[in-house]
Design an enzyme around this catalytic site. Structure first.
Site, PDB file in Angstrom:
ATOM      1  N   SER A 144      -7.892   9.513  -6.429  1.00  0.00           N
ATOM      2  CA  SER A 144      -6.836  10.089  -7.269  1.00  0.00           C
ATOM      3  C   SER A 144      -7.484  11.184  -8.104  1.00  0.00           C
ATOM      4  O   SER A 144      -8.724  11.195  -8.259  1.00  0.00           O
ATOM      5  CB  SER A 144      -6.276   8.999  -8.193  1.00  0.00           C
ATOM      6  OG  SER A 144      -5.500   9.551  -9.238  1.00  0.00           O
ATOM      7  N   TYR A 157      -7.537   2.066 -14.214  1.00  0.00           N
ATOM      8  CA  TYR A 157      -7.175   2.783 -12.971  1.00  0.00           C
ATOM      9  C   TYR A 157      -8.161   3.924 -12.734  1.00  0.00           C
ATOM     10  O   TYR A 157      -8.650   4.122 -11.617  1.00  0.00           O
ATOM     11  CB  TYR A 157      -5.748   3.305 -13.102  1.00  0.00           C
ATOM     12  CG  TYR A 157      -5.209   4.008 -11.872  1.00  0.00           C
ATOM     13  CD1 TYR A 157      -4.755   3.291 -10.774  1.00  0.00           C
ATOM     14  CD2 TYR A 157      -5.130   5.397 -11.823  1.00  0.00           C
ATOM     15  CE1 TYR A 157      -4.243   3.939  -9.647  1.00  0.00           C
ATOM     16  CE2 TYR A 157      -4.624   6.056 -10.717  1.00  0.00           C
ATOM     17  CZ  TYR A 157      -4.181   5.323  -9.629  1.00  0.00           C
ATOM     18  OH  TYR A 157      -3.680   5.964  -8.527  1.00  0.00           O
TER      19      TYR A 157
HETATM   20  P1  NAD Z   1       3.215   2.546  -3.370  1.00  0.00           P
HETATM   21  O1  NAD Z   1       3.308   1.521  -4.436  1.00  0.00           O
HETATM   22  O2  NAD Z   1       4.424   3.287  -2.949  1.00  0.00           O
HETATM   23  O3  NAD Z   1       2.509   1.922  -2.065  1.00  0.00           O
HETATM   24  C1  NAD Z   1       1.343   1.141  -2.174  1.00  0.00           C
HETATM   25  C2  NAD Z   1       1.318   0.156  -1.019  1.00  0.00           C
HETATM   26  O4  NAD Z   1       0.128  -0.645  -1.132  1.00  0.00           O
HETATM   27  C3  NAD Z   1       2.517  -0.809  -1.029  1.00  0.00           C
HETATM   28  O5  NAD Z   1       3.113  -0.854   0.237  1.00  0.00           O
HETATM   29  C4  NAD Z   1       1.873  -2.145  -1.401  1.00  0.00           C
HETATM   30  O6  NAD Z   1       2.555  -3.266  -0.830  1.00  0.00           O
HETATM   31  C5  NAD Z   1       0.466  -1.980  -0.853  1.00  0.00           C
HETATM   32  N1  NAD Z   1      -0.472  -2.901  -1.473  1.00  0.00           N
HETATM   33  C6  NAD Z   1      -0.639  -3.130  -2.798  1.00  0.00           C
HETATM   34  N2  NAD Z   1      -1.552  -4.096  -2.985  1.00  0.00           N
HETATM   35  C7  NAD Z   1      -1.988  -4.477  -1.751  1.00  0.00           C
HETATM   36  C8  NAD Z   1      -2.913  -5.436  -1.286  1.00  0.00           C
HETATM   37  N3  NAD Z   1      -3.600  -6.220  -2.136  1.00  0.00           N
HETATM   38  N4  NAD Z   1      -3.120  -5.558   0.036  1.00  0.00           N
HETATM   39  C9  NAD Z   1      -2.415  -4.788   0.916  1.00  0.00           C
HETATM   40  N5  NAD Z   1      -1.507  -3.873   0.546  1.00  0.00           N
HETATM   41  C10 NAD Z   1      -1.291  -3.724  -0.787  1.00  0.00           C
HETATM   42  O7  NAD Z   1       2.088   3.561  -3.885  1.00  0.00           O
HETATM   43  P2  NAD Z   1       1.667   5.039  -3.445  1.00  0.00           P
HETATM   44  O8  NAD Z   1       2.099   5.946  -4.526  1.00  0.00           O
HETATM   45  O9  NAD Z   1       2.045   5.314  -2.041  1.00  0.00           O
HETATM   46  O10 NAD Z   1       0.092   4.871  -3.581  1.00  0.00           O
HETATM   47  C11 NAD Z   1      -0.777   4.819  -2.479  1.00  0.00           C
HETATM   48  C12 NAD Z   1      -2.176   5.116  -2.974  1.00  0.00           C
HETATM   49  O11 NAD Z   1      -2.187   6.424  -3.563  1.00  0.00           O
HETATM   50  C13 NAD Z   1      -2.698   4.168  -4.033  1.00  0.00           C
HETATM   51  O12 NAD Z   1      -4.082   3.911  -3.808  1.00  0.00           O
HETATM   52  C14 NAD Z   1      -2.528   4.961  -5.326  1.00  0.00           C
HETATM   53  O13 NAD Z   1      -3.435   4.550  -6.323  1.00  0.00           O
HETATM   54  C15 NAD Z   1      -2.795   6.350  -4.835  1.00  0.00           C
HETATM   55  N6  NAD Z   1      -2.260   7.435  -5.653  1.00  0.00           N
HETATM   56  C16 NAD Z   1      -0.920   7.544  -5.881  1.00  0.00           C
HETATM   57  C17 NAD Z   1      -0.454   8.594  -6.670  1.00  0.00           C
HETATM   58  C18 NAD Z   1       1.026   8.772  -6.968  1.00  0.00           C
HETATM   59  O14 NAD Z   1       1.358   9.582  -7.862  1.00  0.00           O
HETATM   60  N7  NAD Z   1       1.930   8.105  -6.251  1.00  0.00           N
HETATM   61  C19 NAD Z   1      -1.363   9.522  -7.193  1.00  0.00           C
HETATM   62  C20 NAD Z   1      -2.715   9.379  -6.933  1.00  0.00           C
HETATM   63  C21 NAD Z   1      -3.158   8.330  -6.162  1.00  0.00           C
END
Ligand code: NAD
Length: 253
Positions: A144, A157
């Protein structure tokens, strides 16, 4: 997207929703077989259904990435299903804080570090031997922009995402001569359920989120998926150990 992929099989964690689902769909659209990994069975099967409806091949593997035995079994099932893992996108992650460091709890710390750090470490621990045995591969881990600098009210985080970059760079060097590339992707704010949980309840926060990107908007899941596919593709054959910000210019300021 017109990228060149020598490999045939991609594994995506956190693929039931958001960035992971979009990336699983993008790999499938390029003709790869996709292993859809998540805790959420309904969401994961939904991703598989979308891929199959579009004529692609995919299989759902339920796995909690914080549990070593489940990750080991998931990787074994992945190999049993499609014979190999050419590309792994270790993307499952959680964001559950909205408080200054001194207000954080031990439970929050353990949960965030458990999924975001231990989960990525465990996945690489079991994917790397598969890639070594087959003669190569590429891994992309989701960090991130919070892995590149401060994230006020999200210090745990931020620590977790800095750790993802540390794991990524170290593994990249360890396996550089084994034809395995390891990179990280660093999204800024992306329009997913995670974003909506954190920002949408408060319109002021949503406006702030848009304004923190010089391009004047938050990003889309497709914009992250295309960067992940590039890092896996043959076009990135000389790129390893990098933490690529895909952030609308946010970290360039
Ligand atoms: P999201 O919540 O839409 O999806 C995350 C997925 O991970 C979900 O399907 C959830 O069920 C799964 N998950 C969570 N814990 C788990 C576990 N223990 N085992 C298996 N699966 C698990 O989130 P997103 O926004 O798509 O985020 C995806 C990645 O991107 C994450 O690592 C997040 O930190 C990172 N990220 C997101 C953003 C943002 O703004 N959305 C920005 C930077 C980084």
């Amino acid at each position: 997207m017109g990228m060149i992929f020598t490999g045939q099989v991609a594994l995506v964690t956190g693929a039931a929703a958001g960035i992971g689902r979009a990336t699983a769909l993008a790999f499938a659209a390029e003709g790869l077989k996709v292993l859809v990994v998540d805790l959420d069975s309904a969401g994961g099967e939904g991703t598989v259904a979308q891929i199959r409806d579009a004529g692609g091949q995919a299989q759902f593997l339920r796995c909690n990435v914080t549990r070593e035995v489940e990750v080991q079994q998931m990787v074994e099932q992945a190999v049993a299903t499609y014979g190999r893992i050419d590309y792994a996108f270790n993307n499952a992650g959680i964001e559950i804080e909205d408080s200054k460091l001194a207000e954080g709890t031990e439970a929050q710390f353990d949960a965030i570090i458990g999924v975001n750090v231990k989960g990525v470490w465990l996945c690489m621990k079991y994917q790397l031997p598969v890639m070594l045995a087959q003669g190569g591969g590429a891994i992309v881990n989701t960090a991130s922009v919070a892995g590149l600098g401060a994230a006020p009210k999200m210090s745990i985080y931020a620590a977790s995402k800095h750790a993802v970059i540390g794991l990524t760079k170290s593994a990249a060097i360890e396996y550089a001569k084994k034809h395995i590339r390891v990179n990280a992707i660093c999204p800024a704010v992306i329009d997913t359920d995670m974003f909506r949980r954190a920002y949408e309840a408060d319109p002021r926060k949503a406006d702030f989120a848009a304004a923190m990107h010089p391009v004047g908007r938050i990003g889309t899941v497709a914009e992250i998926a295309s960067a992940v596919l590039y890092l896996c593709s043959d076009g990135a054959s000389f790129t390893t150990g990098q933490a690529l910000a895909v952030d609308g210019g946010a970290t360039a300021i």
